[in-house]
Design an enzyme around this catalytic site. Structure first.
Site, PDB file in Angstrom:
ATOM      1  N   SER A 156       0.827  -1.200   0.000  1.00  0.00           N
ATOM      2  CA  SER A 156       0.000   0.000   0.000  1.00  0.00           C
ATOM      3  C   SER A 156       0.868   1.261   0.000  1.00  0.00           C
ATOM      4  O   SER A 156       0.576   2.246  -0.692  1.00  0.00           O
ATOM      5  CB  SER A 156      -0.929   0.001   1.214  1.00  0.00           C
ATOM      6  N   ARG A 185      -9.175   5.102  13.396  1.00  0.00           N
ATOM      7  CA  ARG A 185     -10.547   5.552  13.136  1.00  0.00           C
ATOM      8  C   ARG A 185     -11.341   5.454  14.433  1.00  0.00           C
ATOM      9  O   ARG A 185     -11.466   4.373  15.023  1.00  0.00           O
ATOM     10  CB  ARG A 185     -11.208   4.721  12.040  1.00  0.00           C
ATOM     11  N   GLU A 239      -2.586   9.683  11.614  1.00  0.00           N
ATOM     12  CA  GLU A 239      -3.840  10.226  11.100  1.00  0.00           C
ATOM     13  C   GLU A 239      -5.000   9.650  11.904  1.00  0.00           C
ATOM     14  O   GLU A 239      -5.115   8.429  12.065  1.00  0.00           O
ATOM     15  CB  GLU A 239      -4.037   9.889   9.624  1.00  0.00           C
TER      16      GLU A 239
END
Length: 202
Positions: free
Chosen positions: A52, A80, A142
């Site tokens: 990725s 997340r 992130e």
């Protein structure tokens, strides 16, 4: 990038991600200790896989070196956070931004300004200090904050419009834009009920 280089690359990102996970867990418990509802419904996390990383660097028209990965990619470590309501997202994001040892690298509020297709989420990239034997360096993590309804919408949109590539793509995208609006209204209604419940006498 060799496998050995990849595993060496991701180690400090893994450490940074685990530090943020611990802080989110602490914030979630602190909210409960103050007789508030826990803001977090669930959390998932991941470290980008080797292929990725290489594919993303290829899209940036650069070679897949460790240096380029560290310089160009801010989402090697990703978390997340699924919350119940928008106010929970604002609470958690605000608390993280106030922590003096973290630095805000990037912030995108797709809740206040949704994407044209109806996507809603709050993205925050923070620099996390990781100490080595010879010093300290910040590593980006992130964090995507979503409510349950935002996450449901995103999962369905990804499955139907991206993965399946339906023949009537424009029609489906128009429909998902409407669904986003419907889910937002439902969520705000539930939030009103939740606020009223929290303020009922014990």
């Amino acid at each position: 990038m060799t496998n050995e280089q990849y595993y060496s690359l991701i180690q400090p990102y893994t450490d940074a991600m685990n530090l943020i996970l611990t802080r989110l867990d602490v914030l979630n418990h602190q909210a409960g200790d103050r007789d508030q509802a826990h803001p977090i419904h669930s959390i998932t996390n991941r470290i980008k896989e080797k292929n990725s990383i290489e594919n993303k660097l290829k899209k940036k028209h650069t070679d897949s070196s460790v240096h380029n990965a560290r310089t160009l990619l801010k989402d090697i470590a990703g978390i997340r956070v699924i919350c119940f309501f928008e106010r929970d997202i604002r609470l958690l994001a605000g608390c993280l931004k106030k922590q003096s040892d973290l630095i805000v690298i990037r912030e995108k509020d797709y809740i206040t300004c949704p994407k044209p297709n109806g996507y809603r989420s709050y993205h925050l990239v923070v620099g996390v200090p990781i100490y080595h034997l010879d010093g300290m360096e910040y590593y980006p993590v992130e964090i995507q904050f979503r409510t349950i309804s935002m996450d449901f919408w995103a999962a369905m949109e990804h499955r139907i419009c991206y993965k399946s590539q339906p023949f009537n793509e424009m029609e489906m995208r128009s429909a998902f834009l409407q669904y986003s609006d419907i889910l937002e209204k439902m969520e705000k209604s539930f939030e009103v009920y939740s606020e009223n419940t929290l303020h009922l006498p014990g």
